[in-house]
Motif scaffolding. Sequence first.
Motif, PDB file in Angstrom:
ATOM      1  N   VAL A 147      -3.444 -16.521   4.496  1.00  0.00           N
ATOM      2  CA  VAL A 147      -2.132 -15.998   4.098  1.00  0.00           C
ATOM      3  C   VAL A 147      -1.640 -16.745   2.858  1.00  0.00           C
ATOM      4  O   VAL A 147      -2.083 -17.848   2.565  1.00  0.00           O
ATOM      5  CB  VAL A 147      -1.088 -16.124   5.231  1.00  0.00           C
ATOM      6  N   ASP A 148      -0.739 -16.105   2.133  1.00  0.00           N
ATOM      7  CA  ASP A 148      -0.204 -16.714   0.917  1.00  0.00           C
ATOM      8  C   ASP A 148       1.261 -16.347   0.774  1.00  0.00           C
ATOM      9  O   ASP A 148       1.785 -15.511   1.514  1.00  0.00           O
ATOM     10  CB  ASP A 148      -1.000 -16.250  -0.313  1.00  0.00           C
ATOM     11  N   PHE A 149       1.913 -16.987  -0.185  1.00  0.00           N
ATOM     12  CA  PHE A 149       3.339 -16.781  -0.440  1.00  0.00           C
ATOM     13  C   PHE A 149       3.573 -16.709  -1.947  1.00  0.00           C
ATOM     14  O   PHE A 149       2.898 -17.381  -2.731  1.00  0.00           O
ATOM     15  CB  PHE A 149       4.173 -17.932   0.136  1.00  0.00           C
ATOM     16  N   ASP A 150       4.557 -15.898  -2.335  1.00  0.00           N
ATOM     17  CA  ASP A 150       4.926 -15.798  -3.750  1.00  0.00           C
ATOM     18  C   ASP A 150       5.957 -16.858  -4.128  1.00  0.00           C
ATOM     19  O   ASP A 150       6.012 -17.293  -5.272  1.00  0.00           O
ATOM     20  CB  ASP A 150       5.500 -14.404  -4.053  1.00  0.00           C
ATOM     21  N   ALA A 183       0.830  -1.205   0.000  1.00  0.00           N
ATOM     22  CA  ALA A 183       0.000   0.000   0.000  1.00  0.00           C
ATOM     23  C   ALA A 183       0.863   1.254   0.000  1.00  0.00           C
ATOM     24  O   ALA A 183       0.447   2.307  -0.494  1.00  0.00           O
ATOM     25  CB  ALA A 183      -0.928  -0.001   1.217  1.00  0.00           C
ATOM     26  N   ASP A 184       2.089   1.153   0.526  1.00  0.00           N
ATOM     27  CA  ASP A 184       2.995   2.300   0.573  1.00  0.00           C
ATOM     28  C   ASP A 184       3.851   2.421  -0.685  1.00  0.00           C
ATOM     29  O   ASP A 184       4.776   3.234  -0.726  1.00  0.00           O
ATOM     30  CB  ASP A 184       3.899   2.194   1.815  1.00  0.00           C
ATOM     31  N   GLY A 185       3.577   1.593  -1.685  1.00  0.00           N
ATOM     32  CA  GLY A 185       4.235   1.760  -2.981  1.00  0.00           C
ATOM     33  C   GLY A 185       5.339   0.782  -3.317  1.00  0.00           C
ATOM     34  O   GLY A 185       5.933   0.851  -4.389  1.00  0.00           O
ATOM     35  N   TYR A 186       5.623  -0.166  -2.421  1.00  0.00           N
ATOM     36  CA  TYR A 186       6.697  -1.129  -2.682  1.00  0.00           C
ATOM     37  C   TYR A 186       6.188  -2.317  -3.491  1.00  0.00           C
ATOM     38  O   TYR A 186       5.016  -2.704  -3.377  1.00  0.00           O
ATOM     39  CB  TYR A 186       7.264  -1.672  -1.362  1.00  0.00           C
ATOM     40  N   GLU A 187       7.103  -2.889  -4.278  1.00  0.00           N
ATOM     41  CA  GLU A 187       6.833  -4.211  -4.845  1.00  0.00           C
ATOM     42  C   GLU A 187       7.323  -5.217  -3.805  1.00  0.00           C
ATOM     43  O   GLU A 187       8.481  -5.156  -3.375  1.00  0.00           O
ATOM     44  CB  GLU A 187       7.573  -4.414  -6.164  1.00  0.00           C
ATOM     45  N   VAL A 188       6.455  -6.122  -3.401  1.00  0.00           N
ATOM     46  CA  VAL A 188       6.769  -7.005  -2.272  1.00  0.00           C
ATOM     47  C   VAL A 188       6.775  -8.463  -2.716  1.00  0.00           C
ATOM     48  O   VAL A 188       5.883  -8.903  -3.449  1.00  0.00           O
ATOM     49  CB  VAL A 188       5.744  -6.816  -1.126  1.00  0.00           C
ATOM     50  N   HIS A 189       7.782  -9.194  -2.262  1.00  0.00           N
ATOM     51  CA  HIS A 189       7.861 -10.634  -2.498  1.00  0.00           C
ATOM     52  C   HIS A 189       7.678 -11.340  -1.158  1.00  0.00           C
ATOM     53  O   HIS A 189       8.493 -11.187  -0.249  1.00  0.00           O
ATOM     54  CB  HIS A 189       9.213 -11.001  -3.118  1.00  0.00           C
ATOM     55  N   LYS A 190       6.597 -12.103  -1.048  1.00  0.00           N
ATOM     56  CA  LYS A 190       6.294 -12.821   0.200  1.00  0.00           C
ATOM     57  C   LYS A 190       6.849 -14.243   0.089  1.00  0.00           C
ATOM     58  O   LYS A 190       6.472 -14.985  -0.816  1.00  0.00           O
ATOM     59  CB  LYS A 190       4.778 -12.855   0.429  1.00  0.00           C
ATOM     60  N   VAL A 191       7.742 -14.601   1.014  1.00  0.00           N
ATOM     61  CA  VAL A 191       8.414 -15.901   0.926  1.00  0.00           C
ATOM     62  C   VAL A 191       8.432 -16.593   2.289  1.00  0.00           C
ATOM     63  O   VAL A 191       8.177 -15.966   3.317  1.00  0.00           O
ATOM     64  CB  VAL A 191       9.865 -15.758   0.414  1.00  0.00           C
ATOM     65  N   GLN A 192       8.733 -17.869   2.247  1.00  0.00           N
ATOM     66  CA  GLN A 192       9.030 -18.588   3.486  1.00  0.00           C
ATOM     67  C   GLN A 192      10.143 -19.593   3.207  1.00  0.00           C
ATOM     68  O   GLN A 192      10.331 -20.028   2.069  1.00  0.00           O
ATOM     69  CB  GLN A 192       7.791 -19.289   4.049  1.00  0.00           C
ATOM     70  N   ILE A 193      10.888 -19.916   4.235  1.00  0.00           N
ATOM     71  CA  ILE A 193      11.863 -20.999   4.163  1.00  0.00           C
ATOM     72  C   ILE A 193      11.281 -22.154   4.960  1.00  0.00           C
ATOM     73  O   ILE A 193      10.930 -21.986   6.127  1.00  0.00           O
ATOM     74  CB  ILE A 193      13.253 -20.576   4.713  1.00  0.00           C
TER      75      ILE A 193
END
Length: 597
Positions: free
Chosen positions: A270-273, A149-159
Amino acid sequence: MKIDQQLAEAISDAFKAKFETELVSTEIQLQPTRKEFEGSHTFVCFPYARISKKSPEETAKSVGEYLKENSDLVSDYNVVKGFLNIVLTDKSWIGVFKGIWSDDNFGFQPKNGKEVMVEYSSPNTNKPLHLGHLRNNFLGWSVAEILKADGYEVHKVQIINDRGIHICKSMVAWKLFGNGATPESSGKKGDKLVGDYYVKFDQEYKKEIKELVDNGTSQEEAEKEAPIFKKAQELLLKWESKNPEVYDLWETMNGWVYEGFSTTYAQMGVDFDKLYYESNTYLLGKDQALEGVAKGFFFQKEDGSVWVDLKEDGLDEKLLLRADGTSVYMTQDIGTAILRFKDYPKITRQIYTVGNEQEYHFKVLFLILQKLGYNWAKECYHLSYGMVDLPSGKMKSREGTVVDADDLMQEMIKTAEEHTAELGKVDDFTTEQAAELYKTLGLGALKYFLLKVDPRKRMLFDPQESIQFHGNTAPFIQYTHARICAILRKAKQLDLVADDATFESVNELHGAEQSVIYLLSQYPGKVKEAADNYSPDTIAQYVYDLAKEYNRFYQEISIFNEDDENILRYRVAFSSVVADTIKKGMGLLGINVPDRM
């Protein structure tokens, strides 16, 4: 131009006229006026007394007089010591509201060209997700959405920590005591089935230690020599050498766990890219450890184990490879960090959402990466959060006393059902509609309660408190949204639609309306504040304040008893913007808001 900017320019003009001094308007800071004083914006004059050559109080009075006489924005002012509290005209507030009402992207910043990565969840495949994972997932997912929402491109990940001695413990116990059990044959979710064997391993391990100690072995030696523990160590070595039988069992049991995790994540919302697996990254970490030895960054002990000496940095020695060549968590994390920056070379920050008991681990990790020559190590950040306790006490995975995430979510939905039915809020709902509402309320209550607290603080989760329809809870905010939706449905039946001309004839505002409009105007700034500090609690508090202030307006003003149709249309539009902002804010927390309750 936003009202804050307009006020800053007016204050700059005041200094030019009164004190013959140019102030850069973009450097003028305004604060919210404290509730006990009249006004909405406060200008602190203490730093400017040297410019005005007057006391802070006299400076404030001079600026206030100028604004009242020369600015269309300002109707009045008051001075408290060196604080100038500014009272805006009703027309100014209506202009502020009109700007919000007409902005389709209100609260969302344009793309800033920066990429960030947010890691969260990161479970082990030897047990199901628990209450701690709920706070972790809700926090990481919400921070990612706020950054978007603040303008970033975000990559959601988990290990996914899918290898190591802890995984082998579940595998050994299943081999010894499982009798070929599967999720299908046992009727259990795969992650719960595997978790049972992790608990079983610990029970048997403790028995064997006791037997050894009773026969004269020291506690320390018994912990190393217990037969079941040695079996787990042997299994880990076989896994690392890709023994086909061990590898097949590992893939099978992990497959059970992934299916279980998938169901839990869907319920969490929740989800992950992208998913990273420790089994794919630990070798890269091992290579880095050996390369570090060759370059003199790390050292090898006589037993062959690899260490890094961080004593000069105020830390201690840290193990990177065991004597038998197997890797540890640190090794895997080194490999994962390197791989991520290769996969996403444009990311400007790597955010790790991990509990505060791992603060030392991440200090060491980031320092090791810097020593290995990776400049981006300075862009790695540990989003540390406190543990979650229940009234019943602390949780322990090994002993099977963990509060299971699935069970807690289901309990919250059931609690929502009991509480909502008691209050008679679903009398005209179908069975399906009621079930959806219970889920929305139960999961909303859980998420909000876990997110409204500063992430760094340890917290006590109280399920009964979280589900109340009054106070700082999700159900209170959700009910406010549903109440507004009922107003909007009635307005639609009466064909009450606002347009630009609607606002021209609105000249006076109620005090509660001014307060709500002021809060609405603060929303983009609150999103930015939450993004800068990785703090969903900022959004939670904001949405609660907005809902609370709208309810004050609702109690003091009867919307549909208004005779002036333009004012009526304006108040419908006003209510609509509040509902939309509540929905956006709660959406950043991963919480749905119902249209009916």
